[in-house]
Design an enzyme around this catalytic site. Structure first.
Site, PDB file in Angstrom:
ATOM      1  N   CYS A   1       0.825  -1.220   0.000  1.00 51.44           N
ATOM      2  CA  CYS A   1       0.000   0.000   0.000  1.00 51.44           C
ATOM      3  C   CYS A   1       0.858   1.268   0.000  1.00 51.44           C
ATOM      4  O   CYS A   1       0.369   2.337  -0.352  1.00 51.44           O
ATOM      5  CB  CYS A   1      -0.934   0.012   1.203  1.00 51.44           C
ATOM      6  SG  CYS A   1      -2.062  -1.382   1.180  1.00 51.44           S
TER       7      CYS A   1
ATOM      8  N   HIS B   1      -3.555   7.029   1.564  1.00 48.70           N
ATOM      9  CA  HIS B   1      -3.886   5.726   0.991  1.00 48.70           C
ATOM     10  C   HIS B   1      -5.286   5.377   1.471  1.00 48.70           C
ATOM     11  O   HIS B   1      -5.605   5.507   2.656  1.00 48.70           O
ATOM     12  CB  HIS B   1      -2.873   4.682   1.453  1.00 48.70           C
ATOM     13  CG  HIS B   1      -3.355   3.281   1.289  1.00 48.70           C
ATOM     14  ND1 HIS B   1      -3.784   2.807   0.080  1.00 48.70           N
ATOM     15  CD2 HIS B   1      -3.514   2.269   2.180  1.00 48.70           C
ATOM     16  CE1 HIS B   1      -4.183   1.545   0.231  1.00 48.70           C
ATOM     17  NE2 HIS B   1      -4.013   1.200   1.497  1.00 48.70           N
TER      18      HIS B   1
ATOM     19  N   ASN C   1     -10.195  -0.472  -1.471  1.00 44.76           N
ATOM     20  CA  ASN C   1      -8.756  -0.295  -1.252  1.00 44.76           C
ATOM     21  C   ASN C   1      -8.028  -0.857  -2.472  1.00 44.76           C
ATOM     22  O   ASN C   1      -8.074  -2.056  -2.716  1.00 44.76           O
ATOM     23  CB  ASN C   1      -8.375  -1.047   0.028  1.00 44.76           C
ATOM     24  CG  ASN C   1      -6.887  -0.971   0.343  1.00 44.76           C
ATOM     25  OD1 ASN C   1      -6.069  -0.666  -0.523  1.00 44.76           O
ATOM     26  ND2 ASN C   1      -6.541  -1.280   1.578  1.00 44.76           N
TER      27      ASN C   1
HETATM   28  O1  UT7 Z   1      -4.073  -1.074   3.132  1.00 39.80           O
HETATM   29  C1  UT7 Z   1      -3.990  -1.757   4.330  1.00 39.80           C
HETATM   30  C2  UT7 Z   1      -4.986  -2.828   4.175  1.00 39.80           C
HETATM   31  N1  UT7 Z   1      -5.744  -3.210   5.302  1.00 39.80           N
HETATM   32  C3  UT7 Z   1      -6.350  -2.386   6.165  1.00 39.80           C
HETATM   33  O2  UT7 Z   1      -6.230  -1.201   6.179  1.00 39.80           O
HETATM   34  C4  UT7 Z   1      -7.204  -3.097   7.155  1.00 39.80           C
HETATM   35  C5  UT7 Z   1      -7.370  -2.333   8.441  1.00 39.80           C
HETATM   36  N2  UT7 Z   1      -8.378  -2.986   9.216  1.00 39.80           N
HETATM   37  C6  UT7 Z   1      -9.692  -2.803   8.974  1.00 39.80           C
HETATM   38  O3  UT7 Z   1     -10.061  -2.029   8.102  1.00 39.80           O
HETATM   39  C7  UT7 Z   1     -10.665  -3.543   9.834  1.00 39.80           C
HETATM   40  O4  UT7 Z   1      -9.966  -4.285  10.800  1.00 39.80           O
HETATM   41  C8  UT7 Z   1     -11.577  -4.506   9.020  1.00 39.80           C
HETATM   42  C9  UT7 Z   1     -12.548  -3.665   8.188  1.00 39.80           C
HETATM   43  C10 UT7 Z   1     -10.759  -5.405   8.132  1.00 39.80           C
HETATM   44  C11 UT7 Z   1     -12.391  -5.353   9.958  1.00 39.80           C
HETATM   45  O5  UT7 Z   1     -13.133  -4.544  10.844  1.00 39.80           O
HETATM   46  P1  UT7 Z   1     -13.122  -4.849  12.390  1.00 39.80           P
HETATM   47  O6  UT7 Z   1     -13.990  -3.865  13.024  1.00 39.80           O
HETATM   48  O7  UT7 Z   1     -11.684  -4.908  12.838  1.00 39.80           O
HETATM   49  O8  UT7 Z   1     -13.824  -6.260  12.455  1.00 39.80           O
HETATM   50  P2  UT7 Z   1     -13.255  -7.655  13.017  1.00 39.80           P
HETATM   51  O9  UT7 Z   1     -12.231  -8.208  12.092  1.00 39.80           O
HETATM   52  O10 UT7 Z   1     -12.894  -7.493  14.450  1.00 39.80           O
HETATM   53  O11 UT7 Z   1     -14.531  -8.559  12.908  1.00 39.80           O
HETATM   54  C12 UT7 Z   1     -15.728  -8.243  13.652  1.00 39.80           C
HETATM   55  C13 UT7 Z   1     -16.800  -9.240  13.299  1.00 39.80           C
HETATM   56  C14 UT7 Z   1     -16.350 -10.694  13.352  1.00 39.80           C
HETATM   57  O12 UT7 Z   1     -17.427 -11.454  13.860  1.00 39.80           O
HETATM   58  P3  UT7 Z   1     -17.471 -11.876  15.411  1.00 39.80           P
HETATM   59  O13 UT7 Z   1     -16.228 -12.679  15.648  1.00 39.80           O
HETATM   60  O14 UT7 Z   1     -17.502 -10.597  16.175  1.00 39.80           O
HETATM   61  O15 UT7 Z   1     -18.740 -12.678  15.485  1.00 39.80           O
HETATM   62  C15 UT7 Z   1     -16.107 -11.056  11.911  1.00 39.80           C
HETATM   63  O16 UT7 Z   1     -16.283 -12.433  11.650  1.00 39.80           O
HETATM   64  O17 UT7 Z   1     -17.238  -9.029  11.957  1.00 39.80           O
HETATM   65  C16 UT7 Z   1     -17.189 -10.267  11.222  1.00 39.80           C
HETATM   66  N3  UT7 Z   1     -16.874  -9.959   9.824  1.00 39.80           N
HETATM   67  C17 UT7 Z   1     -17.833  -9.692   8.913  1.00 39.80           C
HETATM   68  N4  UT7 Z   1     -19.171  -9.634   8.978  1.00 39.80           N
HETATM   69  C18 UT7 Z   1     -19.851  -9.309   7.853  1.00 39.80           C
HETATM   70  C19 UT7 Z   1     -15.660  -9.877   9.231  1.00 39.80           C
HETATM   71  N5  UT7 Z   1     -15.814  -9.555   7.938  1.00 39.80           N
HETATM   72  C20 UT7 Z   1     -17.135  -9.418   7.706  1.00 39.80           C
HETATM   73  C21 UT7 Z   1     -17.901  -9.089   6.581  1.00 39.80           C
HETATM   74  N6  UT7 Z   1     -19.249  -9.049   6.698  1.00 39.80           N
HETATM   75  N7  UT7 Z   1     -17.354  -8.808   5.389  1.00 39.80           N
END
Ligand code: UT7
Length: 333
Positions: A114, A260, A290
Site C-alpha cells: 500500500c 492511501h 482499497n
Molecule cells: O491497506 C492496508 C490494508 N488493510 C487495512 O487497512 C485493514 C485495516 N483494518 C480494517 O479495516 C478492519 O480491521 C476490518 C474492516 C478489516 C475489519 O473490521 P473490524 O472492526 O476490525 O472487524 P473484526 O475483524 O474485528 O470482525 C468483527 C466481526 C467478526 O465477527 P465476530 O467474531 O464478532 O462474530 C467477523 O467475523 O465481523 C465479522 N466480519 C464480517 N461480517 C460481515 C468480518 N468480515 C465481515 C464481513 N461481513 N465482510
C-alpha cells in the site's frame, strides 16, 4: 539544483462496478457491515479479456502524459508499484514500456504494497535530484479481485479490495515554489505476516505446482485486520507530522491530504488527529475500495479533476500497509 515536480496525473478504473449488495449474494455479509466498518459502497473489478494490470496502467499513463503535455518518447525511466503483476515475473513495468512504444529506457518494478506509490515517488524524486533522469513515469496499479476468496471464509478481506491504476509524470524543475518538498519512508518487518500472501513463495522449498496441489488456498490474502488498523492509526499521523516538521510547516498549512484509501474510519481518525477539516482530506474509498498501490494516484488524479488540487497548494500523500510499510510525500503543487 534540480528539483522534481508532478506535472500530470491520470487514472483508470475498470467499468465493472461491484456493489456491496452483489457481494451479499456470494458470502454472508451486508451493506450495513461493510459501510459501517470500512466506508466502502462499491469497488471495480477488471473485465477479463479487456483489462490487465499493465493495460490499466497504460491507460492511466496516457492520461497523465497528456495532462503533462509530454510525449511518451520523452520519458526516460519508469517506476511501477504493484503487488499483483500480470506475470509472476517479469513485472508489468516492462509491458507498460512496450505498450507505450518506448523500448530501451530503464524500468524499475517495486512492491512495498500500500506504500508502493509513495516509495516509487521517492525514488523518482531522488533520481531526478541526482541528475540521472529528467522525466519519470511513476505508476501504481492493481488487479486484486483474482486474489480474493469470495466465500464467507474470506469475507474479512474480500469486501475491502478493488482494482484500478493511477499514474504520475514526474519532471525535473528549477522552480523552488512548485516541487516535491520531501519524502519519508519507513518499514517494520516485525509485522510481515500480519498482512500477506504466503504462497506461491520460495520459502517452503516445494515447487509452486506442488504447493498448489497441497494448498488449494494458495494465493489467498491473510490479514490481521485489527493489527493493521491499530498500527495504521499511529503511523499515518506520525509520518505526516514528520513531513510537516521537516519542512517547518503545520497541519493547518495542508491544502489537501491524500491518504492511501485503506478504510474510511482510518482516514477520519487521522483527520481528527491532525485537526483537519473534511475538505482538507481526499477520500474516494467509497467508490473504489482499497486499491493498494493504485489508491494514492487514483485519489490524487480524481482530486485534481475535481479542482481540489491547484498550483501552489500544499499536498500531502501518506500511506500505510503490508510490510508493515509507511511513508509520506509533501508536495508544493
Ligand atoms: O491497506 C492496508 C490494508 N488493510 C487495512 O487497512 C485493514 C485495516 N483494518 C480494517 O479495516 C478492519 O480491521 C476490518 C474492516 C478489516 C475489519 O473490521 P473490524 O472492526 O476490525 O472487524 P473484526 O475483524 O474485528 O470482525 C468483527 C466481526 C467478526 O465477527 P465476530 O467474531 O464478532 O462474530 C467477523 O467475523 O465481523 C465479522 N466480519 C464480517 N461480517 C460481515 C468480518 N468480515 C465481515 C464481513 N461481513 N465482510
Amino acid at each position: 539544483m534540480a528539483y522534481s515536480r508532478i506535472t500530470g496525473v491520470g487514472h483508470y478504473v475498470p467499468e465493472n462496478i461491484i456493489t456491496n449488495e452483489y457481494l451479499t449474494t456470494l458470502m454472508d455479509t451486508s451493506d450495513a457491515w461493510i459501510t459501517e466498518r470500512t466506508g466502502i459502497k462499491e469497488r471495480r473489478y477488471f473485465t477479463k479479456g479487456k483489462d490487465t494490470n499493465a493495460s490499466m496502467a497504460t491507460e492511466a499513463s496516457k492520461i497523465a502524459l497528456a495532462r503533462a503535455n509530454l510525449s511518451a518518447t520523452a520519458i526516460d525511466f519508469i517506476i511501477y508499484a504493484t503487488i499483483t503483476p500480470d506475470y509472476f515475473f517479469p513485472g508489468p513495468g516492462f509491458i507498460l514500456q512496450r505498450n507505450l512504444g518506448i523500448a530501451g529506457i530503464g524500468v524499475l518494478d517495486i512492491r512495498d504494497q500500500c506504500s508502493g506509490f509513495v516509495y516509487a515517488l521517492s525514488v523518482a524524486d531522488q533520481f531526478i535530484r541526482s541528475g540521472m533522469y529528467r522525466n519519470i513515469l511513476v505508476v501504481g496499479a492493481e488487479i486484486q479481485s483474482t486474489f480474493l476468496n469470495h466465500t464467507t471464509e474470506g469475507r474479512g478481506v474480500a469486501v475491502i479490495f478493488g482494482d484500478g491504476a493511477g499514474a504520475a509524470v514526474v519532471q525535473a524543475t528549477e522552480d523552488e515554489n512548485h516541487r516535491i518538498l520531501s519524502t519519508h519512508l519507513h518499514a517494520d518487518g516485525t509485522y510481515a505476516e500480519e498482512l500477506y500472501v504466503k504462497e506461491p513463495g520460495s520459502s517452503g522449498g516445494e515447487r509452486f505446482y506442488e504447493q498448489l496441489l497441497e494448498n488449494p488456498q494458495m494465493g489467498d490474502v491473510v490479514m490481521n485486520g485489527n493489527a493493521v488498523f491499530k498500527h495504521a492509526v499511529v503511523r499515518f499521523p506520525e509520518v505526516i507530522k514528520e513531513a510537516l516538521a521537516h519542512n517547518q510547516l503545520q497541519s493547518s498549512d495542508i491544502d489537501l491530504l491524500v491518504p492511501h484509501q485503506a478504510n474510511l474510519r482510518i482516514a477520519e481518525y487521522v483527520r481528527q488527529q491532525l485537526g483537519l477539516t473534511p475538505a482538507q482530506v481526499m477520500t474516494n474509498i467509497q467508490y473504489y475500495g482499497n486499491t493498494t498501490a493504485a489508491s494514492i494516484p487514483i485519489a490524487m488524479s480524481e482530486a485534481w479533476e475535481q479542482g481540489r488540487i491547484n498550483a501552489g497548494d500544499l499536498v500531502c500523500l501518506a500511506a500505510f500497509g503490508s510490510g508493515f510499510t509507511w511513508g509520506s510525500a509533501l508536495l508544493r503543487w
